[in-house]
Design a protein around this motif. Structure first.
Motif, short mmCIF file in Angstrom:
data_model
loop_
_atom_site.label_atom_id
_atom_site.label_comp_id
_atom_site.label_asym_id
_atom_site.label_seq_id
_atom_site.Cartn_x
_atom_site.Cartn_y
_atom_site.Cartn_z
N TYR A 36 35.16 47.22 22.84
CA TYR A 36 34.56 48.21 23.75
C TYR A 36 33.05 48.30 23.53
O TYR A 36 32.27 48.36 24.47
CB TYR A 36 35.21 49.58 23.55
CG TYR A 36 34.68 50.60 24.51
CD1 TYR A 36 33.76 51.56 24.10
CD2 TYR A 36 35.08 50.59 25.86
CE1 TYR A 36 33.26 52.50 25.00
CE2 TYR A 36 34.58 51.53 26.75
CZ TYR A 36 33.67 52.47 26.32
OH TYR A 36 33.15 53.38 27.21
N PHE A 68 40.43 43.05 24.60
CA PHE A 68 39.72 43.25 25.86
C PHE A 68 39.20 44.68 25.92
O PHE A 68 39.58 45.55 25.14
CB PHE A 68 40.64 42.97 27.06
CG PHE A 68 41.78 43.94 27.18
CD1 PHE A 68 43.00 43.66 26.59
CD2 PHE A 68 41.65 45.13 27.90
CE1 PHE A 68 44.05 44.55 26.69
CE2 PHE A 68 42.70 46.03 28.00
CZ PHE A 68 43.90 45.75 27.40
N ILE A 70 37.47 47.55 29.10
CA ILE A 70 37.04 47.82 30.48
C ILE A 70 36.00 48.92 30.42
O ILE A 70 36.23 49.97 29.79
CB ILE A 70 38.24 48.27 31.34
CG1 ILE A 70 39.34 47.21 31.29
CG2 ILE A 70 37.80 48.49 32.79
CD1 ILE A 70 40.68 47.67 31.82
N GLY A 72 33.28 51.23 32.79
CA GLY A 72 32.85 51.62 34.13
C GLY A 72 31.65 52.55 34.05
O GLY A 72 31.53 53.35 33.11
N HIS A 77 33.51 56.44 36.74
CA HIS A 77 34.22 57.13 35.66
C HIS A 77 34.46 58.58 36.04
O HIS A 77 35.53 59.15 35.79
CB HIS A 77 33.38 57.05 34.37
CG HIS A 77 33.97 57.79 33.22
ND1 HIS A 77 35.22 57.51 32.71
CD2 HIS A 77 33.49 58.80 32.48
CE1 HIS A 77 35.48 58.32 31.71
NE2 HIS A 77 34.45 59.12 31.54
N TRP A 85 41.49 54.65 33.25
CA TRP A 85 41.08 53.50 32.43
C TRP A 85 42.19 53.12 31.45
O TRP A 85 42.48 51.93 31.23
CB TRP A 85 39.79 53.80 31.65
CG TRP A 85 38.59 54.09 32.50
CD1 TRP A 85 37.82 55.21 32.45
CD2 TRP A 85 38.03 53.26 33.52
NE1 TRP A 85 36.82 55.13 33.37
CE2 TRP A 85 36.92 53.95 34.04
CE3 TRP A 85 38.35 52.02 34.04
CZ2 TRP A 85 36.13 53.42 35.06
CZ3 TRP A 85 37.56 51.50 35.06
CH2 TRP A 85 36.46 52.20 35.57
N GLU B 236 27.01 57.52 29.26
CA GLU B 236 27.58 57.86 30.56
C GLU B 236 28.73 56.96 30.94
O GLU B 236 29.39 57.17 31.95
CB GLU B 236 26.50 57.75 31.63
CG GLU B 236 25.33 58.71 31.37
CD GLU B 236 24.17 58.44 32.33
OE1 GLU B 236 23.54 59.40 32.78
OE2 GLU B 236 23.91 57.26 32.60
N LEU B 237 28.97 55.93 30.17
CA LEU B 237 29.99 54.97 30.52
C LEU B 237 31.38 55.47 30.15
O LEU B 237 31.54 56.25 29.19
CB LEU B 237 29.75 53.62 29.83
CG LEU B 237 28.38 52.98 30.08
CD1 LEU B 237 28.25 51.72 29.24
CD2 LEU B 237 28.20 52.66 31.54
N GLY B 238 32.34 55.00 30.91
CA GLY B 238 33.73 55.31 30.57
C GLY B 238 34.50 54.02 30.50
O GLY B 238 34.05 52.98 30.97
N GLY B 239 35.67 54.09 29.89
CA GLY B 239 36.47 52.87 29.83
C GLY B 239 37.52 52.95 28.77
O GLY B 239 37.80 54.00 28.20
N ALA B 240 38.12 51.79 28.51
CA ALA B 240 39.18 51.72 27.51
C ALA B 240 39.23 50.29 26.97
O ALA B 240 38.65 49.38 27.56
CB ALA B 240 40.52 52.09 28.12
N SER B 241 39.94 50.14 25.87
CA SER B 241 40.08 48.79 25.29
C SER B 241 41.51 48.61 24.82
O SER B 241 42.29 49.56 24.76
CB SER B 241 39.11 48.63 24.12
OG SER B 241 39.41 49.57 23.11
N GLY B 242 41.82 47.38 24.50
CA GLY B 242 43.16 47.09 24.02
C GLY B 242 43.26 45.68 23.50
O GLY B 242 42.25 44.95 23.43
#
Lengths: 127, 244
Positions: A36, A68, A70, A72, A77, A85, B236-242
């Motif tokens: 991330y 991985f 992601i 935004g 967001h 997400w 300000e960013l958003g998201g996720a990981s895996g």
């Protein structure tokens, strides 16, 4: 690197009729402690936060380390929320486990495209 | 009157080469590179420790010249205006005629006397036995009371060079006189290889996809944004990981 054209086609399809911008970054780095964090850096590196509507999304996949992320920008967001997400990440994870990586990524891009169209379509901006 | 006279041809004196930079001139190439380097190291170290400049000149031939006169000319040219005029020593060897001569500065003439010089000159037979050259050099250094004799480094180096045979094995001496520079070259080469491997690794394993196509990130772009990336944090960013 595996075949790439499905990903580009998916991006084109997903962005069609929207103001959004979707990018995919593939990597085979050996060292990947925090995907991330890396994705955020790449997001800044390619100046994806400088779009007009602040709705760019980056999908980062490390094929070697099988990780991985992601990322935004704040407008999207704000529109979809953190839960989205997490759900998208889960969907991508399942697809990556079950199918080829480029197909899984393409599916994630198309899924993302539907959401972007819902919130950031060109028609809604023009009206 | 003229019939009995041979026309005399004055032999053109051979030009004297310049003094060797590293104390040994091997004009006739009788020494292999190992012997040459060892001798150079030995004489440089002797000069460093004692201030005595010991030069060796191995010439192809003497020609028609007198050995004493010729050696004197060489000595004058090589030690001209230098401190060696006082404490220099020249060992001149003429391979074709198999003769040699030693000349010293006036400061060393009391140490290396004429009798000693004759004794040393007789012992040199370059072509027949390189061992004699090694022994001669050793004797000269002994006569000069060189610290390298007392420490054993002179004998060690001459044995390593092959100019002095010994019943002992001729392994590379641990003396710091031998040029130990091969290690640095290998290290530098390794560094260059590691750099290119890293660079290749950094650049070739990434691919960035947009609607227009895909491309590999450029090194310049990475460098240009490096400082920004280090300090900027976009909250300000958003998201996720895996992972899978």
């Amino acid at each position: 690197m595996e075949s790439i054209s499905p990903i580009i086609e998916a991006i084109r399809e997903a962005e069609k009729g929207t103001t959004g911008e979707i990018r995919v970054h593939l990597s085979q780095k050996w060292c990947e402690p925090d995907p991330y964090k890396r994705a955020c850096r790449i997001f800044e590196q390619y100046q994806m936060s400088k779009t007009i509507f602040r709705n760019a999304v980056l999908i980062y996949v490390n094929l070697r380390r099988r990780k991985f992320a992601i990322v935004g920008d704040f407008a999207i967001h704000d529109a979809v929320g953190q839960i989205y997400w997490k759900n998208l990440a889960k969907e991508l994870e399942e697809n990556l486990r079950s199918t080829q990586s480029e197909k899984a990524i393409s599916l994630a891009v198309l899924s993302l495209g539907k959401v972007i169209k819902e919130h950031f379509s060109i028609e809604s901006k023009l009206s | 009157m003229l019939a009995g006279c041979k026309s005399s041809q004055v032999a053109k004196p051979a030009t004297i080469p310049s003094a060797p930079q590293y104390y040994v001139l091997d004009e006739s190439k009788v020494l292999n590179s190992r012997a040459l380097k060892s001798l150079e190291s030995l004489l440089i170290e002797h000069d460093r420790l004692t201030g005595e400049e010991f030069l060796i000149g191995i010439f192809k031939q003497l020609g028609n010249a007198d050995v004493k006169a010729r050696t004197h000319q060489i000595f004058q040219k090589w030690f001209q205006g230098k401190r060696g005029q006082e404490n220099g020593i020249l060992l001149a060897i003429f391979v074709k005629e198999q003769i040699s001569k030693i000349e010293t500065g006036y400061g060393l003439s009391s140490i290396i006397t004429e009798d000693k010089i004759k004794e040393l000159s007789r012992s040199i037979r370059i072509i027949n036995s390189e061992n004699n050259l090694g022994e001669t050099i050793l004797h000269i250094l002994e006569t000069l009371n060189s610290p390298l004799i007392q420490s054993g480094k002179a004998e060690e180096l001459l044995q390593y060079s092959g100019l002095l045979t010994s019943s002992q094995s001729q392994d590379l001496p641990s003396s710091e006189i031998i040029f130990p520079q091969k290690g640095w070259g290998a290290l530098f080469l390794l560094g260059v290889v590691a750099f290119f491997v890293t660079l290749t690794h950094l650049l070739s394993r990434e691919a960035h996809f947009t609607r227009t196509g895909w491309y590999r990130p450029s090194l310049w772009a990475l460098i240009k944004h490096f400082r920004k990336l280090r300090h900027s944090k976009n909250n300000e960013l958003g998201g996720a990981s895996g992972s899978w």
